[in-house]
Design an enzyme around this catalytic site. Structure first.
Site, PDB file in Angstrom:
ATOM      1  N   GLU A 188       0.829  -1.217   0.000  1.00 24.33           N
ATOM      2  CA  GLU A 188       0.000   0.000   0.000  1.00 24.33           C
ATOM      3  C   GLU A 188       0.866   1.271   0.000  1.00 24.33           C
ATOM      4  O   GLU A 188       0.619   2.212   0.758  1.00 24.33           O
ATOM      5  CB  GLU A 188      -0.955  -0.005   1.201  1.00 24.33           C
ATOM      6  CG  GLU A 188      -1.972  -1.132   1.160  1.00 24.33           C
ATOM      7  CD  GLU A 188      -2.936  -1.114   2.325  1.00 24.33           C
ATOM      8  OE1 GLU A 188      -4.108  -1.462   2.118  1.00 24.33           O
ATOM      9  OE2 GLU A 188      -2.517  -0.753   3.442  1.00 24.33           O
ATOM     10  N   GLU A 268      -7.106  -7.521  -0.732  1.00 26.80           N
ATOM     11  CA  GLU A 268      -7.594  -7.459   0.642  1.00 26.80           C
ATOM     12  C   GLU A 268      -9.087  -7.160   0.612  1.00 26.80           C
ATOM     13  O   GLU A 268      -9.508  -6.005   0.603  1.00 26.80           O
ATOM     14  CB  GLU A 268      -6.868  -6.376   1.463  1.00 26.80           C
ATOM     15  CG  GLU A 268      -5.419  -6.650   1.762  1.00 26.80           C
ATOM     16  CD  GLU A 268      -4.813  -5.597   2.689  1.00 26.80           C
ATOM     17  OE1 GLU A 268      -5.577  -4.803   3.278  1.00 26.80           O
ATOM     18  OE2 GLU A 268      -3.578  -5.565   2.809  1.00 26.80           O
TER      19      GLU A 268
END
Length: 677
Positions: A188, A268
């Site tokens: 991320e 995710e």
């Protein structure tokens, strides 16, 4: 001509023998790659999509790895996803841990033996609500270091670590006969302020150097152009993450802007959400998760369910978010498998969705593990922290004109005691202040052995204290977990700036780094002479809010010869306030029933004994329910059900914390403990 045939026949025979062998080798060569023409993965030449679930081996004891992996397989998953926390494996520079609970290679081989593929996320940064996002605290020894960037000092440490880890992973790649099909680079990164493409390119080159050109490398970022702007890099396949509150079409369109062709991937997909001390336990309704999963799979996308089992932040491994809010010991995450690995309603609902798209394994599902309520165990006070400094800090204190941070005194986790003397008479209450919010994260304050209260990062930066000039001022400072997400992961602990008393800077500090782990493990039989408790009695005349930080110990026996014992259990702290607990020297983690929402801590059976009494050691930091009037109140209780979602009560308002752009909305109406099937 006959002579020519005589000469060429042996050659033809050799070619005939080699041809089929070579062809067989090509047919059986394992390959995992992206087919951009069909927007799919290819596994050994055949279209493939994964349905994966996250499990963090660092949050599940090795004793239970097989049980959890089997349950994941029986849910219909064909892959698992796991992070590799750098600090879990290299606690000090050049000191590596890859055995027992740290044996990531064994964990991956076990997944392979069970027929599960692996999506590996080796960082170096992982977030994961883990201490400092998996980065080792010793990186902060250079105070100006810019983490997650092309800072030369950071890159040098990363390069050395990857040179240790990735060669261990290479034999486990799918192409080499192992289970690892894809490998994530960083994590991320688009959510981080640095936006340093030189750093990402450096990682890409090092991953390729160690793992080769055939493995699929990918990135993961939030499904929004804001995150993908700095998180995506050519040569790394871009994936996104999102939960039930997101528009699935829009989310995958965000991925398509970076990857016009190739498989759709949600790396995710949130089955639940994280918790913070002092805030309600987060849950996501089963129906919402099941419905969104169906829609994702109906699009032919690959998906990873984050988390499939959350597990536990044992010891000091929990992280924190900004504004500072630490995560609790439980990482249950409202996942399909509970913190203790138990089957839930959500598990079966998601299994039913998966079997609409893929074949689910036949046979019995491993049951939830039995739990046992061992009951009440009475504890006795051993010593206050101040009285045990010879045990807790055998090498002696460090002297400094001004306070030093944890890093400066070579202490990464746990506790440091800061001691000085009052430079003035404070018979009338005087303000002890941290004007720059420099208490990271909580300081338990006493003057001449009389508790004064608590200073707390962001919440309580001034405390009125009383005492005579020359009295001893002690501050026991606790590291509650380093920030794991956002711009402030360079989270220094301890007294990170000066304290003032009535606006005058305090100086001449004596600093004790406390080795609680060694003290607890090496003194399971007791701590010698015990305190008389007179400090607590003296304080009782002034306030009932605080007692001195102190260690307490008790024992309980489990009958031997009974096949089903020991069993998993949960420890509860009726009347206790906040602290740390060990069983047989194993650090279970933090308890904080006064703040909530977690009231019980998971106790896995493998740390319990039937051959000898089990020793419980408690470090209570604020107030213990122990007195000579009623020693029976000085007790903990083992119960057979967890309580991780109690109503939240706390003494200082917490500010709302938001980890990502759009976190899933928590559902408030779920029972406080997970159903066991």
């Amino acid at each position: 001509m006959p002579g020519f045939l005589v000469r060429i026949l042996p050659l033809l025979l050799v070619l005939l023998l080699l041809g089929p062998t070579r062809g067989l080798r090509n047919a059986t060569q394992r390959m995992f790659e992206i087919d951009y023409s069909r927007d799919s993965f290819l596994k050994d030449g055949q279209p493939f999509r994964y349905i994966s679930g996250s499990i963090h081996y660092s949050r599940v004891p090795r004793f239970y790895w097989k049980d959890r992996l089997l349950k994941m397989k029986m849910a219909g998953l064909n892959a698992i996803q796991t992070y590799v926390p750098w600090n879990f494996h290299e606690p000090w520079p050049g000191q590596y841990q890859f055995s027992e609970d740290h044996d990531v290679e064994y964990f991956l081989r076990l997944a392979h033996e069970l027929g599960l593929l692996v999506i590996l996320r080796p960082g170096p940064y992982i977030c994961a609500e883990w201490e400092m996002g998996g980065l080792p605290a010793w990186l902060l020894e250079k105070e100006s270091i810019l983490l997650r960037s092309s800072d030369p000092d950071y890159l040098a440490a990363v390069d050395k670590w990857l040179g240790v880890l990735l060669p261990k992973m290479k034999p486990l790649l799918y192409q080499n006969g192992g289970p690892v099909i894809t490998v994530q680079v960083e994590n991320e990164y688009g959510s981080y302020f640095a936006c340093d493409f030189d750093y990402l390119r450096f990682l890409q080159k090092r991953f390729r150097h160690h793992l080769g050109d055939d493995v699929v490398l990918f990135t993961t970022d939030g499904a929004h152009k804001t995150f993908l702007k700095c998180g995506a890099l050519q040569g790394l396949y871009t994936t996104v993450d999102f939960g039930t509150g997101s528009n699935i079409t829009d989310a995958f369109l965000s991925q398509r802007k970076c990857e016009p062709k190739g498989p759709l991937i949600n790396s995710e997909f949130y089955t639940g959400w994280l918790d913070h001390w002092g805030q309600p336990h987060s849950t996501i309704k089963t129906e919402a998760v099941a419905s969104s999963l169906y829609d994702i799979l109906a699009r032919g996308a690959s998906v990873n369910l984050y988390m499939f089992i959350g597990g536990t932040n044992f010891a000091y491994w929990n992280g924190a978010n900004s504004p500072y809010a630490a995560q609790p010991t439980s990482y249950d995450y409202d996942a399909p498998l509970s913190e203790a690995g138990d089957l839930t309603e959500k598990y079966f609902a998601l299994r039913n969705i998966i079997q609409k798209f893929e074949k689910v394994p036949e046979g019995p599902i491993p049951p939830s593990t039995p739990k046992f309520a061992y009951g009440k165990v009475t504890l006795e006070k051993l010593k206050t922290v101040g009285a045990a400094l010879d045990i807790l800090c055998p090498s002696g204190p460090i002297k400094s004109l001004y306070p030093l941070t944890f890093i400066q005194v070579k202490q990464h986790y746990g506790f440091v005691l800061y001691r000085t003397t009052l430079p003035q008479d404070c018979s009338n209450p005087a303000p002890l202040s941290s004007p720059l919010n420099g208490v990271h994260d909580r300081a338990y304050v006493a003057v001449d052995g009389i508790p004064q209260g608590v200073l707390e990062r962001n919440n309580v930066i001034t405390l009125n204290i009383t005492g005579k000039a020359g009295a001893t001022l002690d501050l026991l400072v606790e590291n509650m977990g380093r920030v794991n997400y956002g711009a402030y992961i360079n989270d220094f602990k301890g007294l990170v700036s000066n304290l003032t008393l009535s606006s005058n800077i305090l100086t001449d500090w004596t600093i004790f780094p406390l080795d609680t782990e060694d003290a607890v493990r090496s003194h399971l039989g007791g701590w010698g002479h015990r305190d008389s408790g007179h400090h607590d009695e003296a304080w009782a005349h002034n306030s009932s809010n605080y007692t001195l930080p102190a260690f307490y110990m008790g024992n309980f026996s489990i009958p031997s010869g009974i096949p089903d014992l020991p069993q998993d259990t949960f420890i509860q702290f009726p009347g206790w306030t906040k602290g740390q607990v060990w069983i047989n020297g194993f650090n279970l983690g933090r308890y904080w029933p006064a703040r909530g929402p977690q009231l019980t801590l998971f106790v896995p059976q493998h740390i319990l004994m039937t051959s000898a009494p089990n020793t419980i050691t408690v470090l209570e930091l604020e107030w213990a329910p122990c007195s000579s009037d009623d020693p029976e109140l000085c007790a903990v209780t083992f119960v057979d059900r967890p309580v991780i979602g109690s109503s939240v009560t706390y003494d200082h308002p917490s500010k709302p914390v938001e980890k990502r752009l759009m976190p899933p909305p928590p559902q408030k109406n779920k029972d406080s403990w997970l159903d066991h099937v």
